[in-house]
Design a protein around this motif. Structure first.
Motif, PDB file in Angstrom:
ATOM      1  N   MET A 243       0.846  -1.194   0.000  1.00  0.00           N
ATOM      2  CA  MET A 243       0.000   0.000   0.000  1.00  0.00           C
ATOM      3  C   MET A 243       0.877   1.238   0.000  1.00  0.00           C
ATOM      4  SD  MET A 243      -3.212  -0.620   2.601  1.00  0.00           S
ATOM      5  CE  MET A 243      -2.295  -1.358   3.932  1.00  0.00           C
ATOM      6  N   ILE A 244       0.578   2.144  -0.908  1.00  0.00           N
ATOM      7  CA  ILE A 244       1.202   3.463  -0.857  1.00  0.00           C
ATOM      8  C   ILE A 244       0.108   4.460  -0.494  1.00  0.00           C
ATOM      9  CG2 ILE A 244       2.995   2.836  -2.486  1.00  0.00           C
ATOM     10  CD1 ILE A 244       1.577   4.394  -4.622  1.00  0.00           C
ATOM     11  N   ILE A 259      -1.748  10.542 -10.755  1.00  0.00           N
ATOM     12  CA  ILE A 259      -2.308   9.500  -9.880  1.00  0.00           C
ATOM     13  C   ILE A 259      -2.840   8.336 -10.704  1.00  0.00           C
ATOM     14  CG2 ILE A 259      -4.247   9.014  -8.315  1.00  0.00           C
ATOM     15  CD1 ILE A 259      -3.757  11.833  -7.133  1.00  0.00           C
ATOM     16  N   ALA A 260      -3.583   8.647 -11.772  1.00  0.00           N
ATOM     17  CA  ALA A 260      -4.105   7.590 -12.640  1.00  0.00           C
ATOM     18  C   ALA A 260      -2.968   6.815 -13.297  1.00  0.00           C
ATOM     19  CB  ALA A 260      -5.015   8.197 -13.701  1.00  0.00           C
ATOM     20  N   ILE A 269      -0.144  -2.668  -6.930  1.00  0.00           N
ATOM     21  CA  ILE A 269       0.019  -1.791  -5.761  1.00  0.00           C
ATOM     22  C   ILE A 269      -1.291  -1.061  -5.488  1.00  0.00           C
ATOM     23  CG2 ILE A 269       1.147   0.324  -4.961  1.00  0.00           C
ATOM     24  CD1 ILE A 269       3.671  -0.581  -6.371  1.00  0.00           C
ATOM     25  N   SER A 270      -1.658  -0.944  -4.218  1.00  0.00           N
ATOM     26  CA  SER A 270      -2.858  -0.205  -3.822  1.00  0.00           C
ATOM     27  C   SER A 270      -2.464   1.211  -3.420  1.00  0.00           C
ATOM     28  CB  SER A 270      -3.551  -0.900  -2.643  1.00  0.00           C
ATOM     29  OG  SER A 270      -3.929  -2.211  -2.973  1.00  0.00           O
ATOM     30  N   LEU A 271      -3.141   2.195  -4.009  1.00  0.00           N
ATOM     31  CA  LEU A 271      -2.921   3.594  -3.651  1.00  0.00           C
ATOM     32  C   LEU A 271      -4.098   4.057  -2.810  1.00  0.00           C
ATOM     33  CD1 LEU A 271      -1.654   6.372  -3.721  1.00  0.00           C
ATOM     34  CD2 LEU A 271      -2.481   6.674  -6.052  1.00  0.00           C
ATOM     35  N   ASN A 292      -7.410   0.009  -8.305  1.00  0.00           N
ATOM     36  CA  ASN A 292      -6.465  -0.048  -7.181  1.00  0.00           C
ATOM     37  C   ASN A 292      -6.275   1.306  -6.500  1.00  0.00           C
ATOM     38  OD1 ASN A 292      -5.236   0.744  -9.621  1.00  0.00           O
ATOM     39  ND2 ASN A 292      -3.193   0.093  -8.948  1.00  0.00           N
ATOM     40  N   LEU A 293      -7.295   2.171  -6.619  1.00  0.00           N
ATOM     41  CA  LEU A 293      -7.306   3.464  -5.933  1.00  0.00           C
ATOM     42  C   LEU A 293      -8.403   3.435  -4.880  1.00  0.00           C
ATOM     43  CD1 LEU A 293      -6.246   6.400  -5.739  1.00  0.00           C
ATOM     44  CD2 LEU A 293      -7.950   7.025  -7.467  1.00  0.00           C
ATOM     45  N   TYR A 294      -8.043   3.788  -3.643  1.00  0.00           N
ATOM     46  CA  TYR A 294      -8.977   3.686  -2.517  1.00  0.00           C
ATOM     47  C   TYR A 294      -9.058   5.015  -1.771  1.00  0.00           C
ATOM     48  CZ  TYR A 294      -8.208  -1.314  -3.299  1.00  0.00           C
ATOM     49  OH  TYR A 294      -8.101  -2.559  -3.856  1.00  0.00           O
ATOM     50  N   PHE A 295     -10.242   5.308  -1.234  1.00  0.00           N
ATOM     51  CA  PHE A 295     -10.473   6.518  -0.455  1.00  0.00           C
ATOM     52  C   PHE A 295     -10.989   6.135   0.935  1.00  0.00           C
ATOM     53  CE2 PHE A 295     -10.991   7.669  -4.894  1.00  0.00           C
ATOM     54  CZ  PHE A 295     -10.308   8.870  -4.997  1.00  0.00           C
TER      55      PHE A 295
END
Length: 412
Positions: A243-244, A259-260, A269-271, A292-295
């Protein structure tokens, strides 16, 4: 002023105004500095005023509901906050008039002065309630109010701090804020800027000396991310590693193409972005469709070490433009205190000064590659160097520097 020594000035209460509220969605430099000052003297942290329109629009929010008595009737306007500082108080001023929409001229000046008198009177009343009269007025980047102090508002010392290039921000703020900031600087006894670019620009625009006063970190809070094994936050339990992470406002400063691109180049990798989502209108990318982008949404500063401790790497994916070139980001020293590797864009002279402790890359492919290289080549020795760098950039050190600058200003 001349009858005060620096030791006497250190005992005076500090009244701090800013464009942040103490219980906002993300941490601010003004709030962090206020908490530090309040360990040894009273600090009145003044909420950014709610206008009549703000009150109407936000009347159902928790922030307005808990302040309603203060906003409408001036009751319960001063509240001690012992959980944050030994002598820290939050001051909620009464409602003000919305004047920023007006053109610059006689009507705007008249109504802005009315607002300032209303704000000043609430501060004076707050000081009376803690039996104080003499005080230091510290305007931490709120040029929309009190750039001209009313006649009955007589601080022993007046300080103005700039933390962002208001001339490059959204039209609402720069419409009156740009000119007001220069006036505030000319009226202050001591002026501070958090970045080298701001220092240079403001000295040229105002004709007054502006001292370099960079941001710092609550080192004691964030060092636990380096020193201890912290519980995994619930929001991260189902997110694949590595995770980054990014912590802070998800707003106009971020490079969403970058970011994209990071996510596309590193699909394993999870951002994770930790902070309030204010990116509407700043990108056409549907961020929610990036797999793989999380908020996580906004989190209080006290919760952030728990996230940093479980991120494998941290990023500062800011745009490189007129807004960001004047930024010394609050989070850089928070990141470094965790000991984790950091990759950032080279958006300002201040962030570039941290090289080679951090990696600097501008385009998506180079940035994504740097992430991979830092993950693969991190060591305990590198981690300790980052941690030690953060230990020199604390709010306690900034407070010491503030009193040194004040002593120099008045040759005390």
């Amino acid at each position: 002023m001349n009858h005060f020594s620096i030791s006497q000035l250190k005992q005076l209460p500090i009244v701090m105004t800013s464009m942040s509220r103490w219980d906002g969605d993300f941490s601010s430099a003004s709030w962090s500095l206020a908490k530090t000052f309040s360990q040894k003297r009273p600090v009145l942290y003044v909420d950014y005023p709610f206008t009549l329109i703000d009150f109407f629009r936000e009347r159902s929010t928790a922030a307005v509901r808990k302040r309603k008595a203060a906003l409408l009737w001036g009751r319960s306007s001063l509240n001690p906050l012992p959980d944050f500082g030994r002598h820290l108080y939050a001051l909620t001023p009464p409602l003000t008039l919305p004047v920023n929409w007006l053109p610059r001229g006689r009507v705007y000046r008249f109504l802005a002065k009315w607002n300032d008198r209303r704000l000043a009177n609430s501060i004076i009343e707050g000081l009376k309630r803690i039996n104080e009269k003499e005080f230091i007025f510290f305007n931490s980047f709120n040029p929309l109010y009190m750039n001209h102090v009313p006649p009955n508002f007589k601080p022993t010392v007046s300080v103005y701090q700039s933390r962002d290039n208001i001339r490059a921000l959204e039209p609402y703020l720069r419409k009156h804020g740009a000119a007001n900031e220069i006036q505030a600087i000319r009226n202050a006894d001591l002026n501070l800027a958090t970045s080298r670019q701001l220092q240079t620009d403001l000295q040229e625009l105002s004709g007054k000396e502006v001292a370099y006063f960079p941001n710092a970190a609550d080192f004691d809070l964030f060092k636990v991310a380096y020193k201890k094994e912290l519980p995994l936050p619930e929001e991260l339990k189902d997110i694949p590693r590595p995770m980054i992470g990014y912590t802070g406002n998800i707003c106009h400063r971020l490079d969403y193409d970058l970011i994209a691109g990071i996510c596309a180049a590193n699909p394993d990798i999870s951002l994770v972005l930790v902070g309030p989502r204010n990116h509407a209108g700043h990108t056409r990318i549907d961020l929610d469709k990036i797999p793989n982008l999380y908020f996580t949404g906004p989190r209080k500063i006290e919760q952030l070490p728990g996230f940093l401790s479980h991120f494998d790497l941290l990023i500062l994916p800011f745009l490189c433009n007129d807004v960001t070139k004047s930024i010394y980001p609050l989070k850089i020293n928070e990141y470094l205190a965790s000991g984790k590797p950091v990759v950032a864009t080279p958006f300002s002279a201040d962030i570039r000064s941290f090289f080679p402790l951090i990696r600097l890359q501008k385009d998506a492919s180079s940035f994504a590659l740097a992430i991979r290289q830092e993950l693969d080549n991190d060591t305990a020795e590198k981690s300790e160097k980052r941690y030690l760098e953060a230990s020199t950039n604390t709010w306690e050190e900034r407070e010491k520097h503030f009193w040194e600058l004040l002593a120099q200003t008045f040759s005390l």
